[in-house]
Design a protein around this motif. Sequence first.
Motif, PDB file in Angstrom:
ATOM      1  N   GLN A 170       0.832  -1.209   0.000  1.00 48.52           N
ATOM      2  CA  GLN A 170       0.000   0.000   0.000  1.00 48.52           C
ATOM      3  C   GLN A 170       0.873   1.270   0.000  1.00 48.52           C
ATOM      4  OE1 GLN A 170      -0.863   2.403   2.595  1.00 48.52           O
ATOM      5  NE2 GLN A 170      -2.469   3.328   1.316  1.00 48.52           N
ATOM      6  N   ALA A 171       2.082   1.140   0.583  1.00 47.77           N
ATOM      7  CA  ALA A 171       2.992   2.286   0.644  1.00 47.77           C
ATOM      8  C   ALA A 171       3.809   2.451  -0.627  1.00 47.77           C
ATOM      9  CB  ALA A 171       3.920   2.142   1.847  1.00 47.77           C
ATOM     10  N   GLY A 172       3.615   1.548  -1.594  1.00 46.00           N
ATOM     11  CA  GLY A 172       4.310   1.690  -2.861  1.00 46.00           C
ATOM     12  C   GLY A 172       5.647   0.986  -2.942  1.00 46.00           C
ATOM     13  N   HIS A 173       5.812  -0.112  -2.195  1.00 40.07           N
ATOM     14  CA  HIS A 173       7.064  -0.879  -2.217  1.00 40.07           C
ATOM     15  C   HIS A 173       6.754  -2.329  -2.593  1.00 40.07           C
ATOM     16  CE1 HIS A 173       8.979   2.562  -0.318  1.00 40.07           C
ATOM     17  NE2 HIS A 173       8.058   2.526   0.648  1.00 40.07           N
ATOM     18  N   PRO A 174       6.428  -2.569  -3.869  1.00 42.51           N
ATOM     19  CA  PRO A 174       5.946  -3.901  -4.276  1.00 42.51           C
ATOM     20  C   PRO A 174       6.965  -5.021  -4.114  1.00 42.51           C
ATOM     21  CG  PRO A 174       6.353  -2.507  -6.197  1.00 42.51           C
ATOM     22  CD  PRO A 174       6.436  -1.621  -4.996  1.00 42.51           C
ATOM     23  N   GLN A 175       8.228  -4.762  -4.397  1.00 39.65           N
ATOM     24  CA  GLN A 175       9.225  -5.833  -4.286  1.00 39.65           C
ATOM     25  C   GLN A 175       9.406  -6.270  -2.834  1.00 39.65           C
ATOM     26  OE1 GLN A 175      10.260  -7.532  -6.904  1.00 39.65           O
ATOM     27  NE2 GLN A 175       8.923  -6.094  -8.000  1.00 39.65           N
ATOM     28  N   GLU A 176       9.502  -5.296  -1.935  1.00 43.04           N
ATOM     29  CA  GLU A 176       9.599  -5.632  -0.513  1.00 43.04           C
ATOM     30  C   GLU A 176       8.347  -6.375  -0.061  1.00 43.04           C
ATOM     31  OE1 GLU A 176      11.123  -2.512   2.216  1.00 43.04           O
ATOM     32  OE2 GLU A 176      11.313  -1.310   0.386  1.00 43.04           O
ATOM     33  N   ALA A 177       7.205  -5.935  -0.568  1.00 41.43           N
ATOM     34  CA  ALA A 177       5.941  -6.572  -0.198  1.00 41.43           C
ATOM     35  C   ALA A 177       5.926  -8.034  -0.624  1.00 41.43           C
ATOM     36  CB  ALA A 177       4.776  -5.826  -0.838  1.00 41.43           C
ATOM     37  N   LEU A 178       6.383  -8.310  -1.843  1.00 45.84           N
ATOM     38  CA  LEU A 178       6.388  -9.695  -2.331  1.00 45.84           C
ATOM     39  C   LEU A 178       7.339 -10.578  -1.537  1.00 45.84           C
ATOM     40  CD1 LEU A 178       6.176  -9.386  -6.223  1.00 45.84           C
ATOM     41  CD2 LEU A 178       4.513 -10.433  -4.676  1.00 45.84           C
ATOM     42  N   VAL A 179       8.486 -10.039  -1.172  1.00 47.37           N
ATOM     43  CA  VAL A 179       9.445 -10.812  -0.361  1.00 47.37           C
ATOM     44  C   VAL A 179       8.804 -11.183   0.973  1.00 47.37           C
ATOM     45  CG1 VAL A 179      11.617 -10.687   0.923  1.00 47.37           C
ATOM     46  CG2 VAL A 179      11.514  -9.886  -1.457  1.00 47.37           C
ATOM     47  N   LEU A 180       8.190 -10.212   1.614  1.00 42.56           N
ATOM     48  CA  LEU A 180       7.568 -10.453   2.918  1.00 42.56           C
ATOM     49  C   LEU A 180       6.390 -11.427   2.816  1.00 42.56           C
ATOM     50  CD1 LEU A 180       7.640  -6.770   4.216  1.00 42.56           C
ATOM     51  CD2 LEU A 180       8.863  -8.705   5.268  1.00 42.56           C
ATOM     52  N   MET A 181       5.564 -11.268   1.781  1.00 39.64           N
ATOM     53  CA  MET A 181       4.391 -12.141   1.631  1.00 39.64           C
ATOM     54  C   MET A 181       4.824 -13.570   1.313  1.00 39.64           C
ATOM     55  SD  MET A 181       1.147 -11.886   2.070  1.00 39.64           S
ATOM     56  CE  MET A 181       0.816 -13.562   2.605  1.00 39.64           C
ATOM     57  N   THR A 182       5.891 -13.715   0.525  1.00 37.02           N
ATOM     58  CA  THR A 182       6.416 -15.056   0.244  1.00 37.02           C
ATOM     59  C   THR A 182       6.950 -15.695   1.512  1.00 37.02           C
ATOM     60  OG1 THR A 182       6.996 -14.387  -2.013  1.00 37.02           O
ATOM     61  CG2 THR A 182       8.070 -16.364  -1.147  1.00 37.02           C
ATOM     62  N   GLN A 183       7.619 -14.904   2.330  1.00 38.92           N
ATOM     63  CA  GLN A 183       8.119 -15.419   3.612  1.00 38.92           C
ATOM     64  C   GLN A 183       6.960 -15.884   4.496  1.00 38.92           C
ATOM     65  OE1 GLN A 183      10.394 -12.152   5.209  1.00 38.92           O
ATOM     66  NE2 GLN A 183      12.211 -12.611   3.963  1.00 38.92           N
ATOM     67  N   ALA A 184       5.893 -15.099   4.521  1.00 33.28           N
ATOM     68  CA  ALA A 184       4.723 -15.473   5.333  1.00 33.28           C
ATOM     69  C   ALA A 184       4.142 -16.791   4.857  1.00 33.28           C
ATOM     70  CB  ALA A 184       3.667 -14.372   5.266  1.00 33.28           C
ATOM     71  N   ALA A 185       4.034 -16.962   3.540  1.00 41.73           N
ATOM     72  CA  ALA A 185       3.493 -18.206   2.986  1.00 41.73           C
ATOM     73  C   ALA A 185       4.390 -19.391   3.315  1.00 41.73           C
ATOM     74  CB  ALA A 185       3.321 -18.071   1.477  1.00 41.73           C
ATOM     75  N   ASP A 186       5.702 -19.188   3.207  1.00 42.74           N
ATOM     76  CA  ASP A 186       6.648 -20.261   3.534  1.00 42.74           C
ATOM     77  C   ASP A 186       6.580 -20.617   5.018  1.00 42.74           C
ATOM     78  OD1 ASP A 186       7.472 -20.326   0.906  1.00 42.74           O
ATOM     79  OD2 ASP A 186       9.296 -19.135   1.244  1.00 42.74           O
ATOM     80  N   MET A 187       6.442 -19.608   5.868  1.00 51.73           N
ATOM     81  CA  MET A 187       6.324 -19.856   7.315  1.00 51.73           C
ATOM     82  C   MET A 187       5.085 -20.690   7.612  1.00 51.73           C
ATOM     83  SD  MET A 187       7.333 -16.009   8.613  1.00 51.73           S
ATOM     84  CE  MET A 187       6.660 -16.202  10.270  1.00 51.73           C
ATOM     85  N   GLU A 188       3.979 -20.334   6.973  1.00 53.58           N
ATOM     86  CA  GLU A 188       2.730 -21.059   7.222  1.00 53.58           C
ATOM     87  C   GLU A 188       2.824 -22.491   6.706  1.00 53.58           C
ATOM     88  OE1 GLU A 188      -1.258 -19.021   7.314  1.00 53.58           O
ATOM     89  OE2 GLU A 188      -1.418 -20.091   5.410  1.00 53.58           O
ATOM     90  N   ASP A 189       3.459 -22.681   5.574  1.00 47.50           N
ATOM     91  CA  ASP A 189       3.582 -24.022   5.008  1.00 47.50           C
ATOM     92  C   ASP A 189       4.490 -24.926   5.841  1.00 47.50           C
ATOM     93  OD1 ASP A 189       1.925 -23.318   2.956  1.00 47.50           O
ATOM     94  OD2 ASP A 189       3.502 -23.120   1.435  1.00 47.50           O
ATOM     95  N   SER A 190       5.355 -24.323   6.660  1.00 45.00           N
ATOM     96  CA  SER A 190       6.323 -25.113   7.423  1.00 45.00           C
ATOM     97  C   SER A 190       5.733 -25.721   8.691  1.00 45.00           C
ATOM     98  CB  SER A 190       7.525 -24.242   7.811  1.00 45.00           C
ATOM     99  OG  SER A 190       7.152 -23.273   8.788  1.00 45.00           O
ATOM    100  N   THR A 191       4.495 -25.368   9.008  1.00 42.49           N
ATOM    101  CA  THR A 191       3.859 -25.906  10.207  1.00 42.49           C
ATOM    102  C   THR A 191       2.437 -26.332   9.850  1.00 42.49           C
ATOM    103  OG1 THR A 191       3.373 -25.471  12.542  1.00 42.49           O
ATOM    104  CG2 THR A 191       3.036 -23.646  10.998  1.00 42.49           C
ATOM    105  N   GLU A 192       1.643 -26.696  10.862  1.00 45.02           N
ATOM    106  CA  GLU A 192       0.272 -27.155  10.631  1.00 45.02           C
ATOM    107  C   GLU A 192      -0.712 -26.330  11.434  1.00 45.02           C
ATOM    108  OE1 GLU A 192      -1.106 -29.171   8.511  1.00 45.02           O
ATOM    109  OE2 GLU A 192       0.797 -29.733   7.608  1.00 45.02           O
ATOM    110  N   LYS A 193      -1.923 -26.286  10.948  1.00 43.80           N
ATOM    111  CA  LYS A 193      -2.972 -25.549  11.649  1.00 43.80           C
ATOM    112  C   LYS A 193      -3.342 -26.246  12.955  1.00 43.80           C
ATOM    113  CE  LYS A 193      -7.146 -27.814   9.922  1.00 43.80           C
ATOM    114  NZ  LYS A 193      -7.585 -28.261  11.259  1.00 43.80           N
ATOM    115  N   HIS A 194      -3.923 -25.507  13.858  1.00 47.67           N
ATOM    116  CA  HIS A 194      -4.422 -26.068  15.114  1.00 47.67           C
ATOM    117  C   HIS A 194      -5.699 -26.859  14.836  1.00 47.67           C
ATOM    118  CE1 HIS A 194      -6.031 -26.273  19.189  1.00 47.67           C
ATOM    119  NE2 HIS A 194      -4.848 -25.893  19.633  1.00 47.67           N
ATOM    120  N   PRO A 195      -5.904 -28.001  15.536  1.00 49.20           N
ATOM    121  CA  PRO A 195      -7.117 -28.794  15.292  1.00 49.20           C
ATOM    122  C   PRO A 195      -8.426 -28.057  15.555  1.00 49.20           C
ATOM    123  CG  PRO A 195      -5.503 -30.069  16.529  1.00 49.20           C
ATOM    124  CD  PRO A 195      -4.983 -28.669  16.470  1.00 49.20           C
TER     125      PRO A 195
END
Length: 567
Positions: free
Chosen positions: A446-471
């Motif tokens: 939203q602040a106009g930094h798309p590359q930084e945004a993509l790096v952070l969002m990819t990291q978030a997705a990788d973090m979520e994929d590395s664990t499992e949801k709560h039952p």
Amino acid sequence: MKQVPLHRLFMVLLVLLASASCREQSRVPSQAEITAISLKRGQLITCGSSDKKFGTVQFDVSCSPEAQTDFNLALSLLHSFEYDEAEKVFAGIIDENPACAMAYWGVAMANFHPLWTPPSEPELKKGVQALRIAQSIKNKSPREADYVAAIAAFYTDWEQADHYTRCGRFEKAMEALHTTYPADKEATIFYALALNAAAKPTDKQFSKQKMAGQLLAALYPNEPNHPGIIHYTIHTYDYPELAALALPAARKYAAVAPGSAHALHMPSHIFTRLGLWEEDIKSNLASVASAQCYAQEAGLKGHWDEELHGMDYLMYAYLQRGDNDRASAQLAYLQGIKKVEPQNFKVAYAFASIPARYVLENKDWQAAAQLKSRPNFPWKEFPWQQAIIHFTRLLGAVHLGNTAAATAEMQALQANHDDLLRQKDTYKASQVAVQLRASEAWIKLQAGHPQEALVLMTQAADMEDSTEKHPVTPAEVLPARELLGDMLLQLKKPQQALEAYEANLKRHPNRFNGLYGAARAAELAADGTKAAYYYQQLLRVAGAAKSVRAEINAAQNFILAHRSPQS
């Protein structure tokens, strides 16, 4: 004075020792000891089935013959996580047979609930008190003593050792018990449960779960109606990569134990994992109805917590079919609920997730930004659940361009994360950390930094994929990799967006927004074949609900526009 012969003194001593031993062996706990446990008592309540079926269990104990039937009933309830009702039956056995050591073992097991939230302090104290009595009763078999020792491994040092460490101790104790009594099916079943309780959410090889699955599969042919075998098989494979292995168990459990509200609900874990929304909805409608009946029969002043747990799964399934009519009715019903018993982590999760899911899945950013938390609720006790509300508001604010509001919600999310770290709840803290990383990504975009945004969002997705949801939850409130797809689509990178959506659909099959996102990305990437495939999948998934969402019109228009003249 006439001396007593030595041999007579020896005989008297033997008699005295034998008498003392008998008294020790036949020790009966005092009424004061039993009262101090504060056992749950009352008539057994069941609402799922008129014939009170809970499956078939046989566990021989050295109590009175009259107690055997009740013990089997209590154990069948325990295997379906009907903890309160199981404790009532164990309490009834204690009232009739106060020297039945295994009844106290049952009370300790009923306050453990290994796959739910960790026991509260009162529950831990109750388990410890029950075990002290069980250990003091000498008139029990070596096998029974080993069962008592196994659950004691969990309760020992509970003030200092964390829950996960003590679950590990229970696993090792049950492994030893299973090894000592290889023909004891209950030892094997509880060992499988212990393996699931001790499994790390970051273990993507699912080593303990696979071991548990093998143990349960070996027992099943000779015990096809055992509730524990079927129930724990579902928990064992409640992961995207393994869920298909539990589908036969999921489709059988409700018929084996229809008297249990949890048995009616639990199959929906697998139906959700596989995107089988019709079966998911049917399962949870039955579960919710049973929970409503339970609240009435138990004389609760409000709703039962199990009802709200089923409602969260219902809301999720309705939204994945694009069925906003039934989803909005579910939300309105939740908002009309005044009181829930007990007021615990499941209730907090439902109060946060159900309204959040409705606005986020519909991308109603105005409503998301203004989402209200339930008033007069102790949210400070539930920082993980409270984080859902802040995350929802943040996404709403970002999409509306309100940087100040988004930043304020980011700070609140950070506070939730810090609270969880102080509580040493690293798992839930890691889940909030995913939301923090995703939030930072969208604020950067939203602040106009798309590359930084993509790096952070990819990291978030990788973090979520590395664990499992709560039952407790059917799925993350919004899957991070799907959010990555949304961001890539917004940045006009349709091919990369398609890859993100497709990766997410492997973990969350038949998600409404996932299917639409993949179709739209494929269409923009000029991949007509894939676009048609995903649009058709979307229409199939939402067809029964007769969804009126705009995405359905888009799918229908694409299919019509690209239909060959011969079709």
